[in-house]
Design an enzyme around this catalytic site. Sequence first.
Site, PDB file in Angstrom:
ATOM      1  N   TYR A   1       0.826  -1.206   0.000  1.00 53.90           N
ATOM      2  CA  TYR A   1       0.000   0.000   0.000  1.00 53.90           C
ATOM      3  C   TYR A   1       0.860   1.255   0.000  1.00 53.90           C
ATOM      4  O   TYR A   1       1.872   1.323   0.692  1.00 53.90           O
ATOM      5  CB  TYR A   1      -0.913   0.021   1.235  1.00 53.90           C
ATOM      6  CG  TYR A   1      -1.812   1.229   1.244  1.00 53.90           C
ATOM      7  CD1 TYR A   1      -2.963   1.238   0.466  1.00 53.90           C
ATOM      8  CD2 TYR A   1      -1.489   2.370   1.971  1.00 53.90           C
ATOM      9  CE1 TYR A   1      -3.774   2.366   0.431  1.00 53.90           C
ATOM     10  CE2 TYR A   1      -2.300   3.487   1.937  1.00 53.90           C
ATOM     11  CZ  TYR A   1      -3.436   3.478   1.166  1.00 53.90           C
ATOM     12  OH  TYR A   1      -4.231   4.598   1.127  1.00 53.90           O
TER      13      TYR A   1
ATOM     14  N   TRP B   1       1.192   5.647  -1.768  1.00 47.70           N
ATOM     15  CA  TRP B   1       0.897   6.606  -2.839  1.00 47.70           C
ATOM     16  C   TRP B   1       1.976   6.680  -3.905  1.00 47.70           C
ATOM     17  O   TRP B   1       1.750   7.249  -4.965  1.00 47.70           O
ATOM     18  CB  TRP B   1       0.625   7.983  -2.239  1.00 47.70           C
ATOM     19  CG  TRP B   1      -0.821   8.189  -1.941  1.00 47.70           C
ATOM     20  CD1 TRP B   1      -1.611   7.407  -1.134  1.00 47.70           C
ATOM     21  CD2 TRP B   1      -1.669   9.227  -2.449  1.00 47.70           C
ATOM     22  NE1 TRP B   1      -2.894   7.920  -1.110  1.00 47.70           N
ATOM     23  CE2 TRP B   1      -2.950   9.036  -1.899  1.00 47.70           C
ATOM     24  CE3 TRP B   1      -1.463  10.318  -3.293  1.00 47.70           C
ATOM     25  CZ2 TRP B   1      -4.029   9.877  -2.175  1.00 47.70           C
ATOM     26  CZ3 TRP B   1      -2.533  11.164  -3.568  1.00 47.70           C
ATOM     27  CH2 TRP B   1      -3.796  10.931  -3.013  1.00 47.70           C
TER      28      TRP B   1
HETATM   29  N1  MGD Z   1      -2.263   8.583  12.258  1.00 50.46           N
HETATM   30  C1  MGD Z   1      -2.651   8.636  10.990  1.00 50.46           C
HETATM   31  N2  MGD Z   1      -2.058   7.829  10.082  1.00 50.46           N
HETATM   32  C2  MGD Z   1      -2.434   7.885   8.797  1.00 50.46           C
HETATM   33  C3  MGD Z   1      -3.440   8.785   8.371  1.00 50.46           C
HETATM   34  C4  MGD Z   1      -4.061   9.606   9.336  1.00 50.46           C
HETATM   35  O1  MGD Z   1      -4.976  10.396   9.032  1.00 50.46           O
HETATM   36  N3  MGD Z   1      -3.619   9.524  10.627  1.00 50.46           N
HETATM   37  N4  MGD Z   1      -3.787   8.840   7.035  1.00 50.46           N
HETATM   38  C5  MGD Z   1      -3.600   7.634   6.252  1.00 50.46           C
HETATM   39  C6  MGD Z   1      -3.794   7.838   4.828  1.00 50.46           C
HETATM   40  S1  MGD Z   1      -5.267   8.584   4.354  1.00 50.46           S
HETATM   41  C7  MGD Z   1      -2.913   7.396   3.893  1.00 50.46           C
HETATM   42  S2  MGD Z   1      -3.357   7.461   2.226  1.00 50.46           S
HETATM   43  C8  MGD Z   1      -1.623   6.802   4.273  1.00 50.46           C
HETATM   44  C9  MGD Z   1      -0.490   7.193   3.325  1.00 50.46           C
HETATM   45  O2  MGD Z   1       0.586   6.336   3.463  1.00 50.46           O
HETATM   46  P1  MGD Z   1       1.620   6.077   2.271  1.00 50.46           P
HETATM   47  O3  MGD Z   1       0.968   6.219   0.957  1.00 50.46           O
HETATM   48  O4  MGD Z   1       2.334   4.808   2.555  1.00 50.46           O
HETATM   49  O5  MGD Z   1       2.617   7.297   2.489  1.00 50.46           O
HETATM   50  P2  MGD Z   1       3.673   7.940   1.488  1.00 50.46           P
HETATM   51  O6  MGD Z   1       4.552   8.793   2.335  1.00 50.46           O
HETATM   52  O7  MGD Z   1       2.959   8.617   0.366  1.00 50.46           O
HETATM   53  O8  MGD Z   1       4.497   6.697   0.980  1.00 50.46           O
HETATM   54  C10 MGD Z   1       4.922   6.553  -0.325  1.00 50.46           C
HETATM   55  C11 MGD Z   1       6.366   6.050  -0.325  1.00 50.46           C
HETATM   56  O9  MGD Z   1       6.707   5.723  -1.668  1.00 50.46           O
HETATM   57  C12 MGD Z   1       8.019   6.215  -1.943  1.00 50.46           C
HETATM   58  N5  MGD Z   1       8.094   6.412  -3.398  1.00 50.46           N
HETATM   59  C13 MGD Z   1       7.717   7.491  -4.123  1.00 50.46           C
HETATM   60  N6  MGD Z   1       7.906   7.262  -5.436  1.00 50.46           N
HETATM   61  C14 MGD Z   1       8.421   6.015  -5.545  1.00 50.46           C
HETATM   62  C15 MGD Z   1       8.826   5.220  -6.656  1.00 50.46           C
HETATM   63  O10 MGD Z   1       8.739   5.624  -7.807  1.00 50.46           O
HETATM   64  N7  MGD Z   1       9.289   3.974  -6.386  1.00 50.46           N
HETATM   65  C16 MGD Z   1       9.395   3.481  -5.116  1.00 50.46           C
HETATM   66  N8  MGD Z   1       9.852   2.251  -4.953  1.00 50.46           N
HETATM   67  N9  MGD Z   1       9.032   4.236  -4.043  1.00 50.46           N
HETATM   68  C17 MGD Z   1       8.551   5.469  -4.257  1.00 50.46           C
HETATM   69  C18 MGD Z   1       8.137   7.470  -1.139  1.00 50.46           C
HETATM   70  O11 MGD Z   1       9.505   7.797  -0.929  1.00 50.46           O
HETATM   71  C19 MGD Z   1       7.373   7.101   0.130  1.00 50.46           C
HETATM   72  O12 MGD Z   1       8.216   6.560   1.113  1.00 50.46           O
HETATM   73  O13 MGD Z   1      -1.286   7.190   5.604  1.00 50.46           O
HETATM   74  C20 MGD Z   1      -2.315   6.867   6.545  1.00 50.46           C
HETATM   75  N10 MGD Z   1      -1.833   7.058   7.891  1.00 50.46           N
HETATM   76  N1  MGD Z   2      -1.193  18.403   1.932  1.00 47.69           N
HETATM   77  C1  MGD Z   2      -1.678  17.147   1.969  1.00 47.69           C
HETATM   78  N2  MGD Z   2      -2.902  16.896   1.455  1.00 47.69           N
HETATM   79  C2  MGD Z   2      -3.409  15.654   1.497  1.00 47.69           C
HETATM   80  C3  MGD Z   2      -2.671  14.563   2.013  1.00 47.69           C
HETATM   81  C4  MGD Z   2      -1.380  14.852   2.565  1.00 47.69           C
HETATM   82  O1  MGD Z   2      -0.675  13.965   3.076  1.00 47.69           O
HETATM   83  N3  MGD Z   2      -0.922  16.149   2.514  1.00 47.69           N
HETATM   84  N4  MGD Z   2      -3.198  13.297   1.980  1.00 47.69           N
HETATM   85  C5  MGD Z   2      -4.294  13.049   1.045  1.00 47.69           C
HETATM   86  C6  MGD Z   2      -4.997  11.809   1.381  1.00 47.69           C
HETATM   87  S1  MGD Z   2      -4.251  10.345   0.958  1.00 47.69           S
HETATM   88  C7  MGD Z   2      -6.231  11.785   1.917  1.00 47.69           C
HETATM   89  S2  MGD Z   2      -7.021  10.300   2.170  1.00 47.69           S
HETATM   90  C8  MGD Z   2      -6.942  13.021   2.296  1.00 47.69           C
HETATM   91  C9  MGD Z   2      -7.481  12.883   3.707  1.00 47.69           C
HETATM   92  O2  MGD Z   2      -8.539  13.727   3.932  1.00 47.69           O
HETATM   93  P1  MGD Z   2      -9.055  13.867   5.442  1.00 47.69           P
HETATM   94  O3  MGD Z   2      -8.994  12.560   6.121  1.00 47.69           O
HETATM   95  O4  MGD Z   2     -10.367  14.532   5.432  1.00 47.69           O
HETATM   96  O5  MGD Z   2      -7.918  14.856   5.994  1.00 47.69           O
HETATM   97  P2  MGD Z   2      -7.342  15.140   7.441  1.00 47.69           P
HETATM   98  O6  MGD Z   2      -6.471  16.347   7.284  1.00 47.69           O
HETATM   99  O7  MGD Z   2      -6.725  13.956   8.028  1.00 47.69           O
HETATM  100  O8  MGD Z   2      -8.615  15.527   8.292  1.00 47.69           O
HETATM  101  C10 MGD Z   2      -9.391  16.680   7.998  1.00 47.69           C
HETATM  102  C11 MGD Z   2      -9.761  17.379   9.280  1.00 47.69           C
HETATM  103  O9  MGD Z   2     -10.708  16.642  10.018  1.00 47.69           O
HETATM  104  C12 MGD Z   2     -10.711  17.147  11.339  1.00 47.69           C
HETATM  105  N5  MGD Z   2     -11.179  16.114  12.257  1.00 47.69           N
HETATM  106  C13 MGD Z   2     -10.473  15.103  12.796  1.00 47.69           C
HETATM  107  N6  MGD Z   2     -11.265  14.342  13.568  1.00 47.69           N
HETATM  108  C14 MGD Z   2     -12.496  14.892  13.514  1.00 47.69           C
HETATM  109  C15 MGD Z   2     -13.760  14.571  14.108  1.00 47.69           C
HETATM  110  O10 MGD Z   2     -13.917  13.590  14.827  1.00 47.69           O
HETATM  111  N7  MGD Z   2     -14.809  15.379  13.803  1.00 47.69           N
HETATM  112  C16 MGD Z   2     -14.678  16.470  13.003  1.00 47.69           C
HETATM  113  N8  MGD Z   2     -15.760  17.189  12.766  1.00 47.69           N
HETATM  114  N9  MGD Z   2     -13.503  16.794  12.446  1.00 47.69           N
HETATM  115  C17 MGD Z   2     -12.438  16.023  12.694  1.00 47.69           C
HETATM  116  C18 MGD Z   2      -9.284  17.547  11.628  1.00 47.69           C
HETATM  117  O11 MGD Z   2      -9.254  18.827  12.240  1.00 47.69           O
HETATM  118  C19 MGD Z   2      -8.626  17.520  10.258  1.00 47.69           C
HETATM  119  O12 MGD Z   2      -7.845  18.662   9.984  1.00 47.69           O
HETATM  120  O13 MGD Z   2      -6.058  14.133   2.245  1.00 47.69           O
HETATM  121  C20 MGD Z   2      -5.295  14.190   1.043  1.00 47.69           C
HETATM  122  N10 MGD Z   2      -4.637  15.451   0.969  1.00 47.69           N
HETATM  123 MO    MO Z   3      -5.326   8.673   2.046  1.00 45.08          MO
END
Ligand code: MGD
Ligand code: MGD
Ligand code: MO
Length: 775
Positions: free
Chosen positions: A117, A119
Site C-alpha cells: 500500500y 501513494w
Molecule cells: N495517524 C494517521 N495515520 C495515517 C493517516 C491519518 O490520518 N492519521 N492517514 C492515512 C492515509 S489517508 C494514507 S493514504 C496513508 C499514506 O501512506 P503512504 O501512501 O504509505 O505514504 P507515502 O509517504 O505517500 O508513501 C509513499 C512512499 O513511496 C516512496 N516512493 C515514491 N515514489 C516512488 C517510486 O517511484 N518507487 C518506489 N519504490 N518508491 C517510491 C516514497 O519515498 C514514500 O516513502 O497514511 C495513513 N496514515
Molecule cells: N497536503 C496534503 N494533502 C493531502 C494529504 C497529505 O498527506 N498532505 N493526503 C491526502 C490523502 S491520501 C487523503 S485520504 C486526504 C485525507 O482527507 P481527510 O482525512 O479529510 O484529511 P485530514 O487532514 O486527516 O482531516 C481533515 C480534518 O478533520 C478534522 N477532524 C479530525 N477528527 C475529527 C472529528 O472527529 N470530527 C470532526 N468534525 N472533524 C475532525 C481535523 O481537524 C482535520 O484537519 O487528504 C489528502 N490530501
Molecule cells: Mo489517504
Amino acid sequence: MTETPHGDAEGFRPHTSHWGVFSARMRDGTLEVKPHAGDPDPNGIIDNFPAALRHRARIAQPMVRRGWLERGPGPDSRRGRDEFVPVSWERALDLLAGELTRVRDQHGPGAVFGGSYGWASAGRFHHAQSQVHRFLNMAMGGYVRSVNSYSSGASSVLVPHILGTYEDLTKRNVSWEQIAEYSEVVIAFGGMALKNSMVAGGSISQHVERGAMERAAARGCRFVLVGPLRSDLPVEAGAEWVANIPGTDTAMMLAMVHTLVTEGLHDQAFLDRYTEGWPIFLRYLLGETDGQPKDAAWAAPICGIPAEEIAALARSLHGKRALVVVAHSLQRAEHGEQPVWMGAVLAAVLGQYGLPGGGYGYALGAIGYYGRRYNAVPVPTLSQGRNKVADFIPVARIADMLLNPGTTYRYNGQTRTYPDIKLVYWAGGNPFHHHQDLNRLRQAFARVDTLVVHELAWTATARHADIVLPATMTLEREDIGASSNDPLMVPMHPIAAPYGEARDDYAIFSELAGRMGVGQVFTEGRTARQWIEHLYERTRAALAEMGRPAPSFAEFWRSEGITLPQMEDDGGELRRFRIDPVADPLPTPSGRIEIFSSTIDGFGDADCPGHPVWLPRQEVPQGDTPLFLVANQPATRLHSQLDFGGHSTGAKHRGREVARMHPQDAAARGVADGDIIRLFNERGSCLAAVRVTDGVRPGVVQLPTGAWYDPADPEEERSLCVHGNPNVLTRDVGTSSLAQGCTGQLTTVEVERFEGNLPPIQAFEPPGALPMAAE
Ligand SMILES: Nc1nc2c(c(=O)[nH]1)N[C@H]1C(S)=C(S)[C@@H](COP(=O)(O)OP(=O)(O)OC[C@H]3O[C@@H](n4cnc5c(=O)[nH]c(N)nc54)[C@H](O)[C@@H]3O)O[C@H]1N2
Ligand SMILES: Nc1nc2c(c(=O)[nH]1)N[C@H]1C(S)=C(S)[C@@H](COP(=O)(O)OP(=O)(O)OC[C@H]3O[C@@H](n4cnc5c(=O)[nH]c(N)nc54)[C@H](O)[C@@H]3O)O[C@H]1N2
Ligand SMILES: [Mo]
C-alpha cells in the site's frame, strides 16, 4: 533518449506530481521548479523537490541487512536495529531472486504479502504498486493482497450497502462548479481544508477549490465548519466555526435530525420516495427502542456544544439548498462507519440529494480529484496481470495478520482467517508512515522471513528491510502524467540523472523476472520508453475515435501537455436517481438510500448494527491521557514523501514537527509557544514543537502525520520518537467488524514540556553501513 531535450525558452520541462503539474530544470547542478502556468492556486509542496533530489537521505546503492546476509531468511527482532552491507546490483538481484523462488516453491504465493500500500509517485507507467503487483503475479503466481485504503477504509465498505457506487458518490456527485453556483449552505463536518484538496493522486493541473468557495461565499452561500480546527475551511469561505469534541459528530447529527423531525422540518416526501427503513431508524431516534431520545439536550454534553446551538443549526438548514459534507477523517476513527452513514441520513432528511449543489458531498475537498469532471477518454494504465491468490486482508490489518497467522476476524459479514506470511514486498509505500502503533508494527515485521523494500530514500520502512533496493525518483525518469478527473495529460520529462546507482522499479523487476524465467512475460519485450508509447496509444486511439485531435506520441512529447475532453457535470448516479428512482434505482439492495440496511443488520455485528447509531468510543480522554490527539494530513508534504525537502523542513521548528494546542491546555502544563513538548500514552511517546493557538478546540492537540519515525535509541523497545511521528501514539484497531478500516486519526495523549537535552534528528542520516560485501 533519442530526442534533443525539449523545454521552454529557459529550459524548463514539464513534469507532474500528486501535488500538481510543474516544470523543472537543472541549472549549475541545482534543481529549479515552477508551477504550471494554468494553475490558479499552485501548491507549495513542489518546493520539496530541489533539496530532496540529491539529499543524503536518498539511497545510493543496494543494501542487505547484515543479519539476513549472515544467517539467511527468518524471523528477526534485529530488523530496524541492524547494520547494512552494501552489495552490487548483481548480488542483490541474485539473492532476491533466490529467496523469492524459495518462498514460492516451499510455501506458495499465498505466503507472500504484496499489498504494498502507498501513494508512490504520479507517473502512469512507473507506478510502483502497478509494477510490484504485475511482477508478483507473473513471477510468483500472485500474492496476498490488501483491499480498500487507509483513506476511506470504513466508507468504501459501507457506501455500496447504503448509497451505491463509491466512485460516483465521491467523484461524480456535487462538484465545485455546482457549489460556486447553487449551494445556499454547506455544512462541513471535518471541513474541506485546502491543504488536502491541494493533493490528487496521479496529477492535478488546476487547484480550483479556494476559488469555488470564494465565489460561493460572495454569492451569499453560508459555510459552517464543524470540527476541532479552525483552519479546516479557508478564510475565503467566511465560515462559522462549531468546534465540537472530536469523534462526536454522529451524536450531533442525530440531534440535528431529531430537531428537524420533532419540529416537522424534515422532508417526509423525500424519505418516503427515496429511502429504505426510515421507520425503523425513527424509533431509535425518538428513543422508543432504548428509552433515550437523541435530542439536542442528550447530544450537548457528548459534543461539547450547547443544545440550543445544535438545534438552531439544524433549523437553519431547513428549506435551503443544503450540502452536507463529511470528511474522510471522521471515518478514520473507532466506529468510523457511523458518521458516514449518519451524514447520509441528515442529507436525506433535508431532501436535497441529486439537486445541483445540494445533498451529500461525502469527502468533498479531501482530495483534489473529488467534485470535478471525468475525462471522456481513458488515461494510460499498466495491466497488472492476474493474481491467482484469492486471499486478502483489509489494508490496515497488516500487523494483526503478521502477528496472528491462522486466527480469525470479521470483515463485511465474513469470518476470515489470517494467512501465514513469510515474505513481504513493498514498493511505493511507507508503512512506518501510514500504520498505527509503530512499536507494534516493528514486532510484526520481526516475524517474517524476509522484508524487501524498493525506496528512493531511507525511510523507516527501508531501515527495517532485509533487502533494500534504491529506486529512482520521478524526476529521474520519463513517464506520462494523467488522472481520470483532470483534463491535462502531461509528458513527464526526466530532469536529472538517477541518484547513485538507483534504478527504475521497472528495471529492477525486469531483471528479477529474467532471473526467474519470466522476463519476456513481464516486459513483453518493451523498454520503458516503448511501454510509455504503448500506453499512450490507448488514449490517442480513444481521442481519434471521438473525432478529436489525436496527437501522435512525438507531438504529445513535444507539448506542454494535451487537454483531454471531459464529460458533463451531470451529478452522476444520485442525480439520475433523484429524477427517476424507479427507472434509475441506486445499486443498493433496495435500490434506495438505505437508512436501515437488512444486509448489514443480517451480519449481526454489534459494533455496526443495521442503522446508524451513537456508539461511544472505547478510548476517550481521561486519567493519564486527558487530551485528544488529532493526527491529520500534513500541509507541507504528501504523507511522508520528501519530508527531507525544503518546504517540509522549513515549516518545522528546531527540526521537529509542529503540534498545535489551545492556550488553556498549554498554560495548564506550563507550555509556551515554540517549546518542545513530549506527547505520550501507554503505546509510545514523541517530541514535537508546539504552536499555541486558539484555532484549536480546548482539549485537543493536533500533530500531523509524516515526520519520519526517528527513535532516540532504536535498540530500545518503545523508544521516544524525537521527530514527531504521531503513529507511535495511535491505536492499531479496526473501525468495526464491518470494514476494519484504519482508525489513526484520533487517539488520546498527555503532553508535557520537554526538559533536558534535545536529542538530535537522525531520521535523514543514512544508516551505518559496513564495507562492501565480497562477491
Ligand atoms: N495517524 C494517521 N495515520 C495515517 C493517516 C491519518 O490520518 N492519521 N492517514 C492515512 C492515509 S489517508 C494514507 S493514504 C496513508 C499514506 O501512506 P503512504 O501512501 O504509505 O505514504 P507515502 O509517504 O505517500 O508513501 C509513499 C512512499 O513511496 C516512496 N516512493 C515514491 N515514489 C516512488 C517510486 O517511484 N518507487 C518506489 N519504490 N518508491 C517510491 C516514497 O519515498 C514514500 O516513502 O497514511 C495513513 N496514515
Ligand atoms: N497536503 C496534503 N494533502 C493531502 C494529504 C497529505 O498527506 N498532505 N493526503 C491526502 C490523502 S491520501 C487523503 S485520504 C486526504 C485525507 O482527507 P481527510 O482525512 O479529510 O484529511 P485530514 O487532514 O486527516 O482531516 C481533515 C480534518 O478533520 C478534522 N477532524 C479530525 N477528527 C475529527 C472529528 O472527529 N470530527 C470532526 N468534525 N472533524 C475532525 C481535523 O481537524 C482535520 O484537519 O487528504 C489528502 N490530501
Ligand atoms: Mo489517504
